[in-house]
Design an enzyme around this catalytic site. Structure first.
Site, PDB file in Angstrom:
ATOM      1  N   HIS A  86       0.861  -1.493  -0.007  1.00 56.32           N
ATOM      2  CA  HIS A  86       0.098  -0.037   0.008  1.00 56.32           C
ATOM      3  C   HIS A  86       1.046   1.141   0.121  1.00 56.32           C
ATOM      4  CE1 HIS A  86       0.634   1.025   4.480  1.00 56.32           C
ATOM      5  NE2 HIS A  86       0.891  -0.269   4.315  1.00 56.32           N
TER       6      HIS A  86
ATOM      7  N   CYS B 118       3.824  -4.844   6.647  1.00 58.44           N
ATOM      8  CA  CYS B 118       3.556  -4.435   5.001  1.00 58.44           C
ATOM      9  C   CYS B 118       4.625  -3.801   4.394  1.00 58.44           C
ATOM     10  CB  CYS B 118       2.613  -3.260   5.309  1.00 58.44           C
ATOM     11  SG  CYS B 118       0.813  -3.761   5.902  1.00 58.44           S
TER      12      CYS B 118
END
Length: 340
Positions: free
Chosen positions: A262, A280
């Site tokens: 992201h 992440c």
């Protein structure tokens, strides 16, 4: 702001998209960790050239009027276009299936492909669920058309338990997208149909805090867009040095426990230099928007280069199927290779 980990989430909720979540590792999703992925699927997909002779399937045992009926969840959905790493997945929620019945069940799961791509089913039990997944030896060739004819209605699963509902699911494999993340170099290389499109500066999980990004082969589970991430979801106060609350754009889920690819503009100073997230893969908003626009569910993310390797779960936390060698995959099949 540094991103935090998520607790384990159900497959149904994860694929539907959550309003509030964390980012990263989360609780253990399966009992048995994945092995090293060096012997698993190569980055360049192609069908097996080895001639295949199918093992005949025994008749499935039927159980009309069963006291309990379990209808399996099936992915991908009918009519979807998915990436080259997407397995066919059937999940029998909170139901064990007798091993002596599995060959007959496999015989009623007919996979047809155009062009012909041989593959095999593999059984796994994780946290009370029984999964049976189908994949080829290597990633699906781009453009393959796939149909699953699941003729399971009334098929015995266990004493007093039968499957419910025949179903037919057809889907198409899109362009080949294989993204390789090198945690040591802090780079993601995006390869589409064998051609490198872009090398992106990224920041992965902070291994010094045991928040390393899972390594091995993963696939995109869902494109969730803007996701609100809250450290309270894992018990970290928002005012803690590792706490946070905020929304992150162009978020694509890789694991049920909360690893995403992201946009992470708050970590911009770390891209290409250090790993500071809690699992992440973060990148600039510009790169994340570009990647989001090209990506399908089932596209591949291969992660390597960590100093403290944390292997991707094989099952129960997304699709870690490709972390098994072909021989390991076949060992979990009742009938072996099917011709497709």
């Amino acid at each position: 702001m540094r991103l935090s980990r998520s607790i384990g989430l159900s497959t149904a909720l994860a694929l539907a998209g959550l309003a509030v979540t964390g980012c990263g590792g989360g609780a253990e999703a399966e009992e048995r960790p994945a092995a090293k992925s060096s012997s698993s699927a190569p980055s360049t997909p192609s069908p097996s050239a080895t001639p295949v002779t199918e093992k005949p399937a025994p008749p499935a045992q039927m159980l009309p009027g069963a006291a309990k009926v379990v209808r399996p969840e099936i992915a991908p959905a009918n009519g979807e276009k998915v990436g080259v790493g997407q397995p066919i997945a059937l999940v029998f929620k909170q139901q064990k299936i007798s091993k002596e019945l599995r060959a007959g069940i496999e015989g009623r799961l007919k996979v047809s492909t155009s062009p012909n791509v041989p593959g095999a089913w593999h059984w796994n039990e994780t946290k009370g669920d029984t999964r049976v997944h189908f994949r080829p030896e290597k990633y699906w060739p781009a453009g393959t058309k796939v149909t699953l004819d699941a003729r399971l209605d009334g098929v015995k699963l266990a004493e007093g338990v039968a499957a419910g509902g025949d179903r037919t699911v057809s889907f198409t494999i899109g362009d080949s997208m294989v993204n390789t993340v090198d945690l040591k170099a802090h780079k993601m290389t995006v390869v589409r149909n064998g051609r490198t499109l872009r090398t992106i500066s990224v920041s992965g999980g902070d291994e010094s805090k045991d928040f390393g990004t899972r390594e091995g082969i993963k696939t995109i589970l869902a494109k969730e867009g803007r996701v609100v991430m809250d450290s309270l979801s894992i018990g970290i106060p928002r005012n803690h040095p590792d706490g946070f609350y905020g929304s992150y754009d162009f978020s694509m889920r890789e694991t049920i426990s909360g690893e995403y690819v992201h946009a992470a503009p708050d970590n911009a100073e770390s891209f290409g230099k250090e790993n500071v997230s809690h699992g992440c893969i973060g990148m600039s908003t510009e790169d994340a928007k570009w990647l989001y626009g090209l990506t399908l569910k089932g596209d591949v993310v291969e992660v390597k280069g960590g100093t403290k390797p944390k292997p991707m779960d094989r099952f129960g936390n997304g699709y870690g199927d490709w972390n098994l060698s072909w021989q390991e995959w076949l060992e979990g099949s009742a009938l072996g290779v099917r011709t497709g």
